[in-house]
Write a protein that holds these residues in place. Structure first.
Motif: not given
Lengths: 693, 190
Positions: A246-250
């Motif tokens: 979830q920490e990294i962006s789409m």
């Protein structure tokens, strides 16, 4: 390892042997086109030599150190991301890689073998597609011996040089290295090391599973495809659900997915693309499609109702560009890049259509054009490429997005080409079959053929007319230049004349000192009139005195006498003029006679005539006087001239020098105009250079 | 080849059915296929919806084969991916490749042409038989501005649509009548 047995292994060369005619028994086993010899184990002399060398190498490889058999490529398959990327990886990731390396090491041999098989296969196919239509005259083998390979190609197992084999391997390595570097730099940006290690281990796991599967004889490419697709799906789901992702962006997630896909497909390209297990199937399909498209080469825009305006040059350029791109699809490895080629090709087509007609480009126009382009391009291994993309590109990408749409269109185009009938082109089936078999050729294709030449002709005529225009322009300029040159010439000659006139080149005669005492031979004393004597008697004495002084030079005498005479004579003449009633101003020597004539005929009395007679006599005398005076005046002039000469003689030495200087100057003078001419010439040259077209 | 391709897609299973369609994100992405005879105004309809424009003689630079449009429905972002198909009879057999995996389809006919309506009916039948079972099908009678030349009765078409469970609207790309409405209706339905 035995070369002979492998070369006749029906499972590995079944397809090839099908293409070879039975007549070939006498030929060299290597199919190099020369005749073989029983003594040389059925090889020709050249191939036998190479074959011997090869055997030696194989022996040494078999009994030599084990590592050597893996070849240089063995290393690249050891770690997932290779050694080059280790520095950028965190410790945890490195640990996982190190722990896995012995496992993967065992695959390397297998991988290499696979690669060689594929290499050979594609090579053999290319050679079939080359211009030699009969299999009995194949190209001489160009491949180097493959050490440690069970199925060394008997077709290409010649040529002792190892460079041709090394180069494709190197390319493969650089491809792998590149994607490795790419993925490593991307992973290095992610702060959470758990993700990095997770990605590395998962990808490795997937790669292993696939290799394990393919190692088994029964493992089919569809199963591998299933595994890869499941992996994509699961990994995608994982990135959406698992906490640490979830920490990294789409966008990063998307990039990660793309990179993983790229990595997997590049590193397993040899296994995935047109693989061994389905080789026959894929390659047969390729061949069938190729043949089908070749049969359809008579198709033109008209048959498919393609709205391309092939007379427009920009449209033609776009068509060629799209053909190039679709052909280039075969040379890139990752499915995304292949899809990008399809998309780019489609964009070119849409642009070309936009230039050919009014209105937006809808599928109604696009699909026929794409079919037409595919027929004209006949891309290599098109079916294999489509199968490869369908199997190993993330299925989610194929179902949506622009790339997915255009890929679907390409599949449709291929499907249409395969299933085309006379009915689908609106012509009788019989006619269609005639065209397909080459029994007859439609008029349109000739038109099309001629169209090409007509295009060329049009282009050439355009060029010619352009050249003609330029030629005319050039000639005009030449004329202008000529005129300019003439003007310049005139001006120059004028200037030169002017300068010459101003400073003429004349050689003055050298001045000779004159002796004033010397008698002038030209001056004949006797022919000169006697010196003037005063007429007034009363002053005779004086005049006699004057006359007596003969010692004086004649000139001096004249000088002295002249003024006195003038004072005496001039009044009388003016009186006379007044008497005759003529204008004193008009009185000239030449007119005198006239004057007197006009006077003489006038009727007068006798006394008057006497008086007139007297006057005439006086006039005669005066005339005489005037002429004498004139002579004297000339004498005086001469005298003064002589005086000057005398003066000049006085400064003889100096004047001599000066005289010579003068002469020199006189010679020098013309050099100045020359310079001027030169400068004018320069101007001309500049102007002429301007005129040069 | 079609078989092979579908085989590949089947491996993805239902995942391809609604990609990124996670409801919690409130972003839905739909693949929508346009079907219909050529020259019924499929591309005009899409261009009106996507670009809001209609030109009798349209600019040539626009590619209308593949377009996307995002609309807001309540608090959900709906992204339409519109796939145009070739309407010519000869490409009819290729249509399954296009509507495979599509969530919606608009079957377009021309109200001034009875034949196009007949073709539309065959499209609907085919979709119901071959496409994914939960596909949303909309029937659009285009060129409603030319009602003077009407050949297809509105009630007849409405009855047909009702019978087959289709969304039905008469649209006009020229006057923009019902164009956005039909797309929004599809979005709502999905």
């Amino acid at each position: 390892m035995n070369y002979n047995t492998s070369s006749y292994n029906p499972s590995s060369s079944g397809r090839i042997s099908r293409l070879i005619s039975e007549q070939a028994d006498l030929m060299c086993k290597n199919k190099c086109g020369h005749y073989g010899n029983k003594v040389q184990e059925g090889y020709c002399s050249v191939c036998y030599k190479i074959y011997k060398q090869q055997q030696q190498q194989q022996n040494s490889a078999r009994y030599g150190p084990r590592d050597e058999a893996f070849g240089p490529d063995g290393e690249s398959s050891q770690g997932v991301f290779g050694r080059s990327g280790f520095a950028t990886l965190p410790k945890s990731a490195r640990l996982s890689l190190d722990s896995l390396s012995p496992l993967t090491g065992s695959f390397s041999k297998f991988e290499e073998k696979k690669k060689q098989q594929t290499d050979r296969k594609t090579k053999s196919f290319r050679s079939v597609f080359r211009k030699s239509p009969t299999p009995s005259s194949p190209q001489p083998g160009k491949k180097s011996p493959e050490k440690g390979s069970k199925e060394a190609s008997h077709r290409h197992g010649s040529d002792g040089g190892s460079s041709p084999q090394m180069s494709p391997r190197k390319v493969a390595n650089t491809d792998k290295d590149q994607i490795r570097d790419e993925i490593n730099t991307f992973l290095a940006q992610i702060p959470n090391k758990r993700i990095v290690s997770d990605v590395v281990s998962k990808v490795k796991q997937c790669e292993e599973v696939i290799l394990e599967l393919l190692r088994q004889e029964k493992g089919s490419i569809d199963e591998a495809s299933d595994i890869v697709q499941d992996f994509y799906k699961n990994f995608q789901a994982k990135t959406e659900i698992v906490k640490c992702y979830q920490e990294i962006s789409m966008e990063d997630k998307e990039t990660l997915m793309n990179l993983i896909e790229k990595y997997l497909t590049i590193s397993l390209y040899k296994e995935f693309f047109s693989p061994m297990s389905t080789a026959t199937e894929d390659e047969t399909q390729d061949l069938e499609l190729q043949t089908r498209i070749r049969q359809l080469n008579w198709m033109t825009c008209k048959h498919l109702e393609v709205a391309l305006n092939e007379r427009d040059r920009s449209v033609r350029d776009l068509v060629y560009a799209s053909i190039n791109v679709i052909i280039g699809m075969d040379s890139v490895k990752p499915p995304q890049e292949k899809l990008a080629c399809v998309t780019q090709c489609s964009h070119h087509i849409i642009e070309a259509l936009g230039k050919s007609k009014q209105g937006p480009t809808a599928a109604d126009d696009f699909l026929p054009t794409l079919i037409y382009i595919v027929i004209k391009a006949n891309p290599t291994r098109l079916q294999s490429n489509i199968n490869y993309i369908t199997r190993f590109c993330n299925a989610a990408c194929l179902m949506r997005g622009e790339a997915g749409y255009f890929f679907t269109n390409l599949c449709c185009a291929v499907s249409f080409i395969q299933n085309m009938k006379g009915e689908s082109l609106g012509m009788p089936e019989e006619e269609f079959q005639d065209y397909m078999s080459g029994r007859s050729v439609p008029m349109e294709s000739w038109e099309n053929y001629f169209l090409e030449s007509i295009h060329a002709m049009e282009e050439m005529s355009n060029v010619v007319s352009e050249l003609e225009l330029r030629q005319q322009e050039f000639l005009k300029n030449v004329e202008k230049f000529k005129e300019n040159m003439k003007n310049k010439e005139d001006r120059v000659t004028e200037q030169v004349d002017k300068i010459l006139k101003r400073t003429p080149l004349t050689f003055k005669p050298r001045k000779v000192p004159t002796n004033i005492d010397e008698e002038d031979p030209a001056l004949n004393e006797t022919s000169l009139p006697s010196p003037l004597k005063p007429e007034v008697v009363s002053i005779v004495g004086a005049s006699a005195g004057n006359e007596s002084s003969v010692t004086l030079p004649a000139t001096a005498e004249v000088e002295r006498e002249a003024p006195s005479k003038a004072t005496q004579v001039i009044p009388t003449s003016s009186q006379l003029v007044n008497l005759t009633g003529n204008d004193s101003e008009e009185y000239k020597e030449g007119e005198e006679a006239e004057v007197f004539e006009s006077i003489s005929p006038s009727p007068q009395s006798e006394s008057e005539t006497d008086l007139q007679q007297e006057r005439i006599e006086g006039v005669e005398k005066l005339k005489e006087k005037v002429s004498r005076q004139k002579n004297q005046a000339s004498l005086i002039d001469e005298g003064s001239h002589r005086q000057e000469n005398f003066d000049a003689v006085g400064t003889s030495s100096k004047s001599d020098q000066r005289g010579s200087e003068n002469v020199e100057e006189g010679l020098v003078v013309p050099s100045k105009p020359k310079e001027k001419i030169k400068s004018v010439d320069n101007n001309d040259a500049m102007e002429s250079s301007d005129l040069d077209p | 080849m079609a078989n092979r391709q579908s085989g590949g897609s089947n491996t993805a299973g239902g995942g391809a059915q609604r990609p990124n369609g996670a409801p919690q994100n409130k972003i839905c992405q739909f693949k929508l296929v346009l079907l219909g005879e050529s020259a019924v105004g499929k591309s005009s309809l899409v261009l009106r919806f996507v670009k809001g424009q209609f030109h009798e003689y349209q600019e040539s630079t626009i590619g209308a084969a593949f377009l996307t449009q995002t609309v807001m429905l309540d608090d959900t972002t709906v992204k339409f991916e519109i796939w145009d198909t070739a309407g010519q009879e000869r490409y009819h057999s290729l249509a399954p490749m296009y509507y495979r995996g599509a969530q919606a389809a608009i079957v377009v006919y021309d109200i001034t042409n009875q034949e196009t309506f007949a073709r539309a009916k065959t499209w609907v039948k085919e979709l119901q038989r071959q496409a994914s079972p939960n596909i949303v099908i909309a029937l659009a009678g285009n060129k409603s501005d030319l009602s003077a030349k009407r050949m297809v009765d509105h009630d007849e078409a409405y009855a047909y649509a009702d019978e087959n469970g289709l969304l039905f609207m008469e649209t006009s790309a020229k006057t923009a009548m019902n164009v956005t409405d039909i797309f929004l209706a599809i979005g709502m339905f999905l």
